[in-house]
Design an enzyme around this catalytic site. Structure first.
Site, PDB file in Angstrom:
ATOM      1  CE  LYS B  61      43.147 128.985  33.192  1.00 12.46           C
ATOM      2  NZ  LYS B  61      42.070 129.626  33.960  1.00 12.46           N
ATOM      3  CB  SER B 136      39.509 126.982  35.546  1.00 10.86           C
ATOM      4  OG  SER B 136      40.070 129.009  34.737  1.00 10.86           O
ATOM      5  CB  SER B 160      39.497 130.939  35.783  1.00 12.56           C
ATOM      6  OG  SER B 160      38.721 130.818  36.063  1.00 12.56           O
TER       7      SER B 160
END
Lengths: 100, 456
Positions: B61, B136, B160
């Site tokens: 990420k 996310s 997330s």
């Protein structure tokens, strides 16, 4: 139920100022609605009696954690690494706007 | 050799046996990214082929600092930020024979649950590109779901990892707070943030957790507890008592409820006991989480002044500004007591509530999310969309507990449904053990395989 929360325009502008963010006129209106709604929702905690519950700041109960003695701190940046991403620099320094 | 659908551990084994070389593996995934990323927008940065260091490729990420590789947290504030240092997580991955092939898309600063607040465009759900992958960690789950990488690393503040894993049909493990170092993870809610793996098998999650977990001198909140050999702990099936609670099925779509009940029957069949318990309603955890997280956001994002690195604050997106302002409000004089302090006290009650529950049961199972994926664009209509989508994830995050999402089937629109297992502090080994039993028994009803096969 608690009475309806409605932030005033002045409050939004004051918060923006404190938070160091600039808002467009449309954003001021949008945030007035959205922040008011969020505050309204989270106010549901007021209806729940927490009594003398202690405050939790650290969920796994660690305390007094120090860097081990004698170990080398490998986090330190060289000057060139520290300045690598600065947009304004002079010699070995960050350049900022005048404060005074 | 066509390795489509092979797990990370299977690929490592093939490489060890010299049935495939590392450059072959790298070009296999590199080509898949080139072929499918345009459709999914799962990556913010894909390394040039020559730039990729030797190793088994995985995705990370874009809120993990990677030395010499652009790190944006999906915000224009950091659009051209090159990290001068390596995060502990990526450092450990590299030292264990893995390599970063690209940095995945996310909600800007990880603020959101749909990957739509990214300043670099939303990621699409690989199951249906009109839908959000969740967030996310949306780019990480999309990349794993469509098999653009064999595994990825995400991060979770509250939901997330689990929520996008649920919406995109992959395995997502959120470890205990402090099990994995946050050093070099761009901070969102510092008392909550937690890196974790996104994978297509439980064994891969166990392997990756072992790699990234452990005490770190550069993150004072990491635990001194020894990291067990999670893979070894999968070997022997254990029997557990599983708790369920009505509060975690309220407001959940009937289709999802039914799938979770089917899964519970499978656990019964495998010899586990199911026991009804009672927990505080998640609707309070939403408030506790929202208050604490916004407060921490307002403090953490204060550092972006555009002086030392990054662009000035004018580059902050709408969601970030909103969150910073709410945090500023709840920490203000006069409101601190009624919001922030009250939330931190309530946090204690949630923790005590769980501790009490875990005296009766080993785990709590529930749906991961109250709905399956939403269409892109829906989130705009809700002032705190993310908190509602993450409501079943937030209590465990607020308490700092470990949890996992496992695919549990598909809904009528052919979108994945997720099941969540929450366990006591540092029970990752047992969560993985139970998850592994579920995997062996059901193979996730073919969900993960079907997801991969859509991208040929």
């Amino acid at each position: 139920m608690t009475k309806k929360t409605r932030l005033k325009i002045e409050q939004i502008l004051h918060l923006a100022d404190l938070a160091g963010v600039k808002l467009t006129e449309a954003e001021v209106k949008k945030y007035q609605d959205q922040l008011s709604q969020t505050i309204e929702y989270v106010s549901n905690l007021k209806n729940y009696h927490v009594g003398k519950a202690k405050i939790t700041y650290q969920t796994t109960n660690l305390s007094n954690i120090f860097f081990p003695d004698g170990e080398k701190n490998q986090r330190a940046f060289s000057i060139s690494e520290a300045l690598l991403n600065a947009k304004n620099k002079k010699d070995n320094f960050f350049k900022t706007k005048k404060i005074l | 050799m066509n390795i489509t659908g092979y797990t990370l551990l299977e690929i490592i084994k093939l490489v060890k046996k010299r049935q495939i070389t590392i450059p072959e593996v790298t070009s296999f995934f590199y080509n898949r990214i080139k072929k499918f990323n345009q459709r999914l927008n799962a990556f913010i940065t894909v390394l040039d082929y020559q730039q990729i260091k030797p190793g088994i490729p995985i995705a990370v990420k874009d809120n993990f600092c990677t030395k010499g590789i652009k790190t944006t947290a999906a915000s224009k504030v950091l659009a051209d930020f090159i990290s001068p240092y390596e995060s502990t997580v990526t450092d450990k991955l590299i030292k264990n024979g893995l390599t970063i092939i690209g940095k995945t898309n996310m909600d800007a600063w990880a603020h959101g649950s749909s990957t739509e607040t990214s300043d670099f465009g939303p990621t699409k759900n690989p199951w249906n590109i009109d839908y959000s992958p969740g967030g996310s960690s949306g780019g990480s789950v999309a990349a794993v779901s469509a098999y653009l990488v064999p595994a990825a690393i995400g991060s979770e503040t509250a939901g997330s990892i689990r929520q996008p894993a649920s919406w995109s049909g992959v395995i997502g493990l959120k470890p205990t707070y402090g099990r994995v170092s946050r050093y070099g993870l761009i901070a969102m809610g510092s008392s909550l943030d937690c890196p974790g793996p996104l994978t297509i098998s439980v064994a891969d999650a166990a392997f990756l957790l072992k790699v990234i977990a452990g005490k770190d001198n550069y993150d004072a909140t990491t635990s001194f507890q020894e990291v067990p050999d999670y893979l070894k702990k999968l070997e022997k099936n254990q029997k557990f008592v599983i708790g369920i609670t009505d509060e975690y099925f309220e407001g959940v779509l009937p289709e999802i409820k039914n799938k979770i009940f089917t899964c519970l029957n499978i656990f019964r069949k495998l010899g586990h006991k199911i026991k009804k318990i009672k927990l505080i309603s998640p609707k309070y955890a939403i408030s506790v989480y929202t208050i604490i997280q916004r407060a921490e956001v307002s403090s953490n994002l204060a550092r972006y002044d555009g002086i030392r690195f990054g662009n000035p604050r004018e580059f902050l997106g709408s969601e970030a500004k909103k969150r910073i302002m709410l945090g500023t409000y709840t920490l203000s004089h006069g409101y601190y007591e009624s919001f922030y302090k009250k939330a931190q006290q309530f946090r204690t009650l949630i923790i005590e509530d769980y501790i009490k529950a875990f005296k009766e049961v080993d785990f709590i199972i529930s749906p991961t999310t109250p709905t399956t994926a939403f269409k892109l664009g829906e989130f705009e209509k809700y002032p705190f969309f993310g908190e509602l989508m993450d409501m079943l994830n937030e209590p465990a995050s607020v308490a700092g507990l470990p949890a996992i999402n496992l695919p549990a089937g598909l809904d009528k629109n052919n979108l994945p449904i997720g099941m969540q297992i929450v366990g006591p502090y540092f029970y990752e080994d047992r969560i993985l053990n139970l998850a592994n039993q579920f995997e062996k028994e059901t193979d996730y009803f073919g969900v993960i395989k079907k997801g991969i096969l859509r991208y040929q």
